[in-house]
Design a protein around this motif. Sequence first.
Motif, PDB file in Angstrom:
ATOM      1  N   GLY A  75       0.795  -1.220   0.000  1.00  0.00           N
ATOM      2  CA  GLY A  75       0.000   0.000   0.000  1.00  0.00           C
ATOM      3  C   GLY A  75       0.823   1.263   0.000  1.00  0.00           C
ATOM      4  N   SER A  76       2.054   1.181   0.495  1.00  0.00           N
ATOM      5  CA  SER A  76       2.962   2.330   0.494  1.00  0.00           C
ATOM      6  C   SER A  76       4.378   1.814   0.690  1.00  0.00           C
ATOM      7  CB  SER A  76       2.609   3.315   1.608  1.00  0.00           C
ATOM      8  OG  SER A  76       2.832   2.742   2.886  1.00  0.00           O
ATOM      9  N   ALA A  77       5.336   2.689   0.419  1.00  0.00           N
ATOM     10  CA  ALA A  77       6.732   2.258   0.520  1.00  0.00           C
ATOM     11  C   ALA A  77       7.137   1.979   1.962  1.00  0.00           C
ATOM     12  CB  ALA A  77       7.648   3.321  -0.090  1.00  0.00           C
ATOM     13  N   ASP A  78       6.539   2.695   2.907  1.00  0.00           N
ATOM     14  CA  ASP A  78       6.868   2.496   4.324  1.00  0.00           C
ATOM     15  C   ASP A  78       5.664   2.909   5.154  1.00  0.00           C
ATOM     16  OD1 ASP A  78       7.799   2.465   6.922  1.00  0.00           O
ATOM     17  OD2 ASP A  78       9.721   3.399   6.467  1.00  0.00           O
ATOM     18  N   TYR A  79       5.047   1.962   5.810  1.00  0.00           N
ATOM     19  CA  TYR A  79       3.827   2.203   6.580  1.00  0.00           C
ATOM     20  C   TYR A  79       4.026   3.279   7.647  1.00  0.00           C
ATOM     21  CZ  TYR A  79      -0.302   0.942   9.397  1.00  0.00           C
ATOM     22  OH  TYR A  79      -1.485   0.953  10.087  1.00  0.00           O
ATOM     23  N   PHE A  80       5.227   3.366   8.208  1.00  0.00           N
ATOM     24  CA  PHE A  80       5.481   4.268   9.328  1.00  0.00           C
ATOM     25  C   PHE A  80       6.151   5.580   8.905  1.00  0.00           C
ATOM     26  CE2 PHE A  80       5.458  -0.040  11.112  1.00  0.00           C
ATOM     27  CZ  PHE A  80       4.456   0.098  12.059  1.00  0.00           C
ATOM     28  N   ASP A  81       6.297   5.825   7.611  1.00  0.00           N
ATOM     29  CA  ASP A  81       6.953   7.047   7.129  1.00  0.00           C
ATOM     30  C   ASP A  81       5.907   8.148   6.958  1.00  0.00           C
ATOM     31  OD1 ASP A  81       8.378   9.039   5.869  1.00  0.00           O
ATOM     32  OD2 ASP A  81       9.466   7.682   4.544  1.00  0.00           O
ATOM     33  N   SER A  82       5.898   9.117   7.870  1.00  0.00           N
ATOM     34  CA  SER A  82       4.898  10.185   7.816  1.00  0.00           C
ATOM     35  C   SER A  82       5.129  11.113   6.634  1.00  0.00           C
ATOM     36  CB  SER A  82       4.922  10.987   9.117  1.00  0.00           C
ATOM     37  OG  SER A  82       6.203  11.561   9.332  1.00  0.00           O
ATOM     38  N   ARG A  83       6.369  11.237   6.174  1.00  0.00           N
ATOM     39  CA  ARG A  83       6.636  12.118   5.031  1.00  0.00           C
ATOM     40  C   ARG A  83       5.946  11.612   3.771  1.00  0.00           C
ATOM     41  NH1 ARG A  83      12.950  11.915   4.665  1.00  0.00           N
ATOM     42  NH2 ARG A  83      12.352   9.708   4.819  1.00  0.00           N
ATOM     43  N   ARG A  84       5.775  10.321   3.666  1.00  0.00           N
ATOM     44  CA  ARG A  84       5.112   9.720   2.504  1.00  0.00           C
ATOM     45  C   ARG A  84       3.646   9.387   2.797  1.00  0.00           C
ATOM     46  NH1 ARG A  84       9.807   8.162  -0.443  1.00  0.00           N
ATOM     47  NH2 ARG A  84      11.550   7.628   0.918  1.00  0.00           N
ATOM     48  N   SER A  85       3.156   9.777   3.965  1.00  0.00           N
ATOM     49  CA  SER A  85       1.802   9.387   4.395  1.00  0.00           C
ATOM     50  C   SER A  85       1.637   7.875   4.247  1.00  0.00           C
ATOM     51  CB  SER A  85       0.735  10.124   3.576  1.00  0.00           C
ATOM     52  OG  SER A  85       0.856  11.521   3.732  1.00  0.00           O
ATOM     53  N   GLY A  86       2.614   7.167   4.789  1.00  0.00           N
ATOM     54  CA  GLY A  86       2.690   5.725   4.568  1.00  0.00           C
ATOM     55  C   GLY A  86       1.520   4.931   5.086  1.00  0.00           C
ATOM     56  N   TRP A  87       0.763   5.497   6.024  1.00  0.00           N
ATOM     57  CA  TRP A  87      -0.381   4.759   6.570  1.00  0.00           C
ATOM     58  C   TRP A  87      -1.540   4.670   5.582  1.00  0.00           C
ATOM     59  CZ3 TRP A  87       1.277   9.577   8.020  1.00  0.00           C
ATOM     60  CH2 TRP A  87       0.428  10.643   7.728  1.00  0.00           C
ATOM     61  N   ILE A  88      -1.505   5.462   4.491  1.00  0.00           N
ATOM     62  CA  ILE A  88      -2.575   5.440   3.492  1.00  0.00           C
ATOM     63  C   ILE A  88      -2.314   4.301   2.506  1.00  0.00           C
ATOM     64  CG2 ILE A  88      -3.733   6.722   1.658  1.00  0.00           C
ATOM     65  CD1 ILE A  88      -2.974   9.287   3.072  1.00  0.00           C
ATOM     66  N   ASP A  89      -3.298   3.460   2.314  1.00  0.00           N
ATOM     67  CA  ASP A  89      -3.193   2.338   1.380  1.00  0.00           C
ATOM     68  C   ASP A  89      -3.500   2.851  -0.027  1.00  0.00           C
ATOM     69  OD1 ASP A  89      -3.252   0.018  -0.057  1.00  0.00           O
ATOM     70  OD2 ASP A  89      -4.725  -1.002   1.190  1.00  0.00           O
ATOM     71  N   MET A  90      -2.449   3.126  -0.793  1.00  0.00           N
ATOM     72  CA  MET A  90      -2.628   3.730  -2.119  1.00  0.00           C
ATOM     73  C   MET A  90      -3.111   2.728  -3.162  1.00  0.00           C
ATOM     74  SD  MET A  90      -2.136   6.854  -1.518  1.00  0.00           S
ATOM     75  CE  MET A  90      -2.419   7.346  -3.212  1.00  0.00           C
ATOM     76  N   THR A  91      -3.249   1.465  -2.810  1.00  0.00           N
ATOM     77  CA  THR A  91      -3.841   0.513  -3.760  1.00  0.00           C
ATOM     78  C   THR A  91      -5.349   0.686  -3.845  1.00  0.00           C
ATOM     79  OG1 THR A  91      -4.256  -1.280  -2.176  1.00  0.00           O
ATOM     80  CG2 THR A  91      -2.050  -1.155  -3.141  1.00  0.00           C
ATOM     81  N   ARG A  92      -5.952   1.406  -2.863  1.00  0.00           N
ATOM     82  CA  ARG A  92      -7.404   1.547  -2.803  1.00  0.00           C
ATOM     83  C   ARG A  92      -7.872   2.990  -2.991  1.00  0.00           C
ATOM     84  NH1 ARG A  92      -9.761  -3.073  -0.240  1.00  0.00           N
ATOM     85  NH2 ARG A  92      -8.198  -4.550   0.471  1.00  0.00           N
TER      86      ARG A  92
END
Length: 695
Positions: free
Chosen positions: A324-341
């Motif tokens: 869903g993201s490159a790093d779930y815990f990386d806030s700079r990339r908003s990693g908690w957002i599942d970009m597959t959906r």
Amino acid sequence: MPSRKILRKLAIGTAAGATLLALFLAALWQLDRAYPPPLDAQAATSAEVLDRDGQLLRAFATPDGYWRLDTRLDQVDKGFVDMLVAYEDKRFWDHHGVDVLAIGRAALQLVANHRIVSGGSTLSMQLARLIEPRDSRSFASKIKQVLRAIQIERRLSKREILERYLTLAPYGGNLEGVRAASLAYFGKEPKRLTVSEEAMLVALPQLPEKRRPDRNPKTALAARDRVLQRMVSAGNLSEREAARAALDPVPQTRRALPALAAHAADLALRNATPGTAPQLTIRKSVQRGLEAVARDAARKLGPKLSVALVLADSRTGDILGEVGSADYFDSRRSGWIDMTRVLRSPGSTLKPFIYGLAFEQGMIAQETMIEDSPADFGGYRPRNFDMGYQGDVTIRQALQLSLNVPAVRVLDAVGPARLIARFHQAGVNPTLPLNEAPGLAIGLGGVGITLRDLVQLYTGLANGGKVHALRDGTERIPVTDAAATILDAPANWQIADILGGMRPPQGAAPRGIAYKTGTSYGYRDAWSVGYDGRYVLGVWVGRADASAVPGLSGYVSAAPILFDGFVRSGLAAVPLPAQPAGVLRPRSEDLPVTLARFGPVGGPSVAGVSESAPRIVFPPDGARVDLAASTDQQSPLVLKLQGGRAPFRWLANGKPLVGLDRTRTATWQPDGAGYSTLTVIDAAGRAASVKVFVE
């Protein structure tokens, strides 16, 4: 013979003893009922999410911060269980909670040596201590532990006692249970332990903090070797086997427990039945490879860009890997957002389905010519990505070059509503602008779609035109196995044949896949979706906040990740399907007139150029050309024309001049003096001729 008085006393004594024993047992029974062991209050175990093969995909720490994985005997190597019983409680299978012989031996050793030489605790007694920790090491605490062990034996089978012990035993730090320890120290489940590893895990629970191999490797090594020697003395190991195991080093680092598929695991736990470990369709090895690809790619792309990937089996619809993201815990990339959906503009990735419908309806062939030039479709004026135009190109070239105007021309003929209806038929519902009907902008990304849905559409291209709904095991409602048609088989092969001829991105190893790239308006999203004869991989690159990223493009940014993802997924390549029987790919010269050119001759025109037939304006018909008067007798004659549609083919006396020309000027070097006939043929097959006399 004893007197009656003595016999009477014996009878009275026996009766009194039996009564006291009965009263004692009754009191114990009442005590057992009134104060049962707190078996139902066993500490919470870690939540787990499993892959398709039952391997641990992701584990979560308990609310109190421990890694405590529920353990069953069939998850542990039998050799480890045998070694544990032999070392800790060799009469475990025979006693009822207390080993009287072991306690007696321990007492005698204490008296003789004035120190504790060996303990008398059984595994049942140790379990009692684990589920009800004692406040002190007093004699009363030991008695309570003995009674609890007897209670436990009355309620649990030997197998259940072992399983609870293996779940709760301490292994240092916040590790509890043999599974957590095995994964943390050796990176594998205890089903596959070596003899050396088994011995270390048997030794650790006695003094877990002092013997932690990551902090005290020498102490851990000595404890392991003592276990090995004890196994030799007990006849459980040969001298040679123990010596070989003693050569292995102990691990000096602690690994992180499996933490793959963060977004899918979170969703699976939310939707799962309480108390069960959800099992996903994901394959652990594939997931690990894709997460490494996303992590490495994001590091190269920059701190705010993220990467999402979905890999699916087109024959079943099972998702084998999703990031869903490159790093779930990386806030700079908003990693908690599942970009597959997340809905995003798909750019040019829907173009294959536009051409597929046209193939299906017999409108085009791969070598059909189509015009790439500025055009106006009722006020909608699409432009190419590079702002340039190619003139006349084949359908194959138009799709491989991802030219926008030809795609819109074909979509205009096919009908946007028909394209959307076909998507709906395949189980995908793109989001259109509010209150708007399907329009031509769909062909260039004017619609919202998720990466998962895009991959679902492409599974049809990989599966002979048949689409299975994607599933990963997180669904609340089971997904149907029924397949829907996205394209008929002949049209589907034509698209695969064209996309299979795409050049791999620079530096990528050839993989034998068909793929398409796309870039959304404003450089917000870069896409690449590819497939072989079975697997489909989709890649999205961009920022989660939909900000523009100058220079972002599907071919440059996403396509290299696609090829790397296929390689590092570990899946064996499956060849693209062979050309089906009866499906043709005719050459341009073999096309019937109805397929030679797409669209009517009187269609939209090249800006500033008439759609009339070509006309040679120089040299004029009947002209006499005196090349001898030229200052340079080697200079060729310049030819000029008006009208017609590029590209143009020139002939002199029936002999073609070299190549095709997209400009309206050409040059000709006469062979000698005399009459010559000059002819030009445009892309529509229209011709014009002049006769000149060369002096």
